[in-house]
Design an enzyme around this catalytic site. Structure first.
Site, PDB file in Angstrom:
ATOM      1  N   CYS A  45      13.885  26.048  79.534  1.00 15.70           N
ATOM      2  CA  CYS A  45      12.955  26.721  80.514  1.00 15.70           C
ATOM      3  C   CYS A  45      13.612  27.850  81.366  1.00 15.70           C
ATOM      4  CB  CYS A  45      12.510  25.508  81.731  1.00 15.70           C
ATOM      5  SG  CYS A  45      12.056  23.831  81.105  1.00 15.70           S
ATOM      6  N   ILE A 101      15.999  34.493  57.121  1.00 14.72           N
ATOM      7  CA  ILE A 101      15.512  35.754  56.687  1.00 14.72           C
ATOM      8  C   ILE A 101      16.356  36.535  55.734  1.00 14.72           C
ATOM      9  CG2 ILE A 101      14.215  35.837  59.011  1.00 14.72           C
ATOM     10  CD1 ILE A 101      16.642  37.683  60.010  1.00 14.72           C
TER      11      ILE A 101
END
Length: 637
Positions: free
Chosen positions: A2, A306
């Site tokens: 958060c 990736i």
């Protein structure tokens, strides 16, 4: 994960509506860290704000700020407590009753039963928290053992403020945003700013494994946040743990104990009420993490990697092979050079202060890829620092003892030749050969400029306090990395990149129980036959064939040198041009222009130094020339 932010109106001059309005701007600047909701609490001129990324207990009972059952404590919390279920069971056996299923509530009730210090020692997790004690009028700030979650604090005029990211401070009208000269020098030297400094004068990072207790009366007595920094105390004795006697165990016994510890750490990090996956590069650390996840998962683990169209930096085939062997649900994306570079204009917003680890580029891209399918991703971070994986440890073990027998004066005379070589690695080797001792050796390895006054016109870099010598140069460097490079480079890079796309990352190899075990290992279980992470290699071989991971270590990098000579050259010449630098008055234009010219000509590779200068200039234009608090983080694609 958060975002948290808050402040204390020390002079008590504003009403509740005004406090809430400023707090709202602070938390809005952190929306990327918590897109699932926000909350605020204001009382006693204390304002606490929270942005929520819902992971565990998605109901309203997990919302923050949260008040303890007795009403004594109020908390805002960024992170996860991985052993919260065990702690909850212990608290329930003592008669504690819970309203919801969140780890935040478990933290609060732990403070009620055991107090703050004892509770912190019980928590296994990543966290940065602000806890207000209404009974004693005390604010507690604390940060996890390794520094995975960020926490800044300092004064903004008459407000004592704290937040997950520096951008939140701009929401307060008293924030002066004056650059800290020593932090500038530290950044130019290391390409990151180590704790406790931040780029702004009077704003500090709370160091890893520290807590800070402030009575509201203390805040009224001084406006110097540096005084409070000196009060911060460690609750975890990293130095003592690392200097304990080496365990005399067989390799089989060591493997069994390590396997059990990592299975526990991995299992606890798989607790989530949202989709979960993992990064997979095909290297030792990420492959082991995924193997342990798949062992404990009833379905194929979602994995992400990736690749790059430049063959020299593309390792996607290795990740693909490991994924195939383990049977994961693998997603792979090949990033074009144009796509890879697309994030560069947004880096000053993502990082808030100068930060120049070029692997920040692929890290952001793999986080973005994962976020398309999951909200939580496990990573292999921590294997190098805990188990001797970096190539510099091999250099320390095999090279430093050899050249240490050469008289220091002679070695330092050889060091002067480094200015004549254009090869980056050769230059760095010559720089470290003049090291007087192991600590000096480590400082030189992490200094892109030994003397920052060569490129900066004013001031000097302060000394960095490193851990005491640990009995062997390898142990010493691993401990220094854990205290310095890990929290202020690696974990900063991953936190900001992942939070920019609202993705939570978790690292089983950074469980403090795993690291405490790792520090008991003899050096030969870390480095053997010229290879680092020996014991992790042997453990991984239980799950993945050697031929799928045994290859020379490569970083998670980009072809930076070629980019700066090619498509990024106009951008570099704009930011580092002679006249802009002269008008700015911070750098020595002639020195910078020489490096730019040599790099463009191909006679020298100044990639790391130039990237540091470019990231500083990009940050300076964004935050020191025209700062604002809109902070729209890019989510391209």
């Amino acid at each position: 994960m958060c975002g948290i932010a808050g402040f204390i109106d020390v002079k008590k001059t504003r009403d509740v509506d005004s406090l809430r309005a400023h707090l709202k701007v602070m938390t809005d600047s952190l929306r990327h860290r918590g897109p699932d909701g926000d909350g605020s609490w204001v009382q006693d001129h204390v304002a606490l704000g929270h942005r929520r990324l819902a992971i565990v207990d998605l109901s309203d009972s997990g919302r923050q700020p949260m008040v303890s059952s007795s009403g004594r404590y109020v908390i805002i919390f960024n992170g996860e407590i991985y052993n919260f279920q065990d702690i909850r069971a212990e608290l329930e056996s003592r008669g504690v009753r819970f309203k919801g299923a969140s780890d935040t509530e478990v933290m609060l009730e732990s403070f009620e039963v055991w107090g703050v210090e004892e509770s912190l020692r019980r928590f296994a997790g990543m966290f940065a928290c602000a806890l207000y004690d209404l009974k004693d009028r005390v604010l507690h700030l604390f940060r996890d053992r390794l520094g995975k979650k960020p926490l800044y604090f300092g004064y903004a005029g008459d407000d004592f403020a704290f937040a997950s990211e520096l951008k939140s401070f701009f929401a307060l009208p008293g924030f002066a945003a004056v650059e800290e000269e020593q932090a500038r020098h530290l950044f130019i030297r290391h390409n990151f700013i180590p704790a406790p400094w931040s780029i702004y004068k009077g704003v500090f990072k709370l160091p890893q494994a520290h807590s800070l207790c402030l009575h509201l009366d203390d805040l009224a007595a001084t406006r110097n946040a540096a005084d409070f920094l000196r009060r911060a105390v460690p609750y975890w004795d990293r130095q003592g743990l690392s200097s304990q006697p080496v365990a005399m165990k067989t390799e089989k016994e060591t493997l069994e104990e390590l396997d059990a510890l990592l299975q526990l750490a991995t299992c606890q990090r798989m607790i989530a009420d949202v989709p979960l996956g993992a990064f997979l590069s095909g290297g030792i650390d990420s492959s082991l993490t995924v193997a342990l996840m798949q062992k404990q998962s009833p379905r194929p683990v979602k994995t992400f990697s990736i690749g790059f169209s430049e063959a020299s930096h593309n390792e996607s085939e290795y990740a693909r092979a490991v994924a195939r062997h383990l049977g994961t649900d693998h997603t792979e994306f090949t990033v074009t050079p144009e796509e890879a570079r697309s994030v560069i204009p947004h880096l000053p917003d993502i990082y808030d202060e100068p930060f120049a680890d070029a692997s920040q580029i692929p890290t952001w891209h793999v986080c973005r890829l994962a976020r398309q399918q999951v909200t939580v991703a496990l990573s292999g971070d921590g294997g190098d620092e805990g188990f001797g994986g970096y190539n510099r440890y091999l250099l320390a073990r095999y090279v430093f003892p050899a050249f240490s027998v050469v008289p220091l004066a002679l070695r330092q005379s050889l060091e002067r030749w480094q200015t004549l070589t254009g090869h980056q690695n050769a230059r760095r080797l010559l720089e470290v050969c003049g090291a007087a001792d192991p600590s000096d050796f480590y400082r030189r390895i992490f200094s892109y400029w030994q003397d920052t006054s060569l490129v900066l016109q004013q001031g000097a870099a302060p000394d960095i306090a490193l851990p005491d010598y640990q009995g062997s140069i390898v142990r010493h460097m691993m401990m220094a990395d854990t205290a310095f490079y890990l929290p202020d480079d690696i974990l900063v890079k991953v936190d900001r990149a992942s939070m920019a796309v609202s993705l939570e990352t978790r690292a089983p190899l950074l469980d403090h129980r795993v690291l405490e075990f790792a520090w008991t290992l003899p050096d030969h279980m870390r480095i053997k036959n010229g290879k680092g992470k020996w014991i992790l290699r042997r453990l991984l071989a239980r799950y993945v064939p050697d031929e799928l991971f045994e290859r020379p270590k490569r970083g998670f990098g980009v072809p930076l040198g070629a980019w700066l000579r090619g498509p990024l050259a106009p951008w570099m010449q704009d930011l580092l041009g002679y006249e802009p630098l002269r008008q700015q008055g911070l750098f020595r234009p002639a020195i910078v222009q020489t490096m730019v010219s040599q790099h463009l000509a191909g006679s020298h590779d100044w990639s790391y130094r130039l990237w540091g200068l470019l990231m500083y200039q990009s940050w300076h234009r964004r935050w020191m020339v025209k700062p604002d608090v809109s902070h729209k983080i890019a989510r391209t694609g």
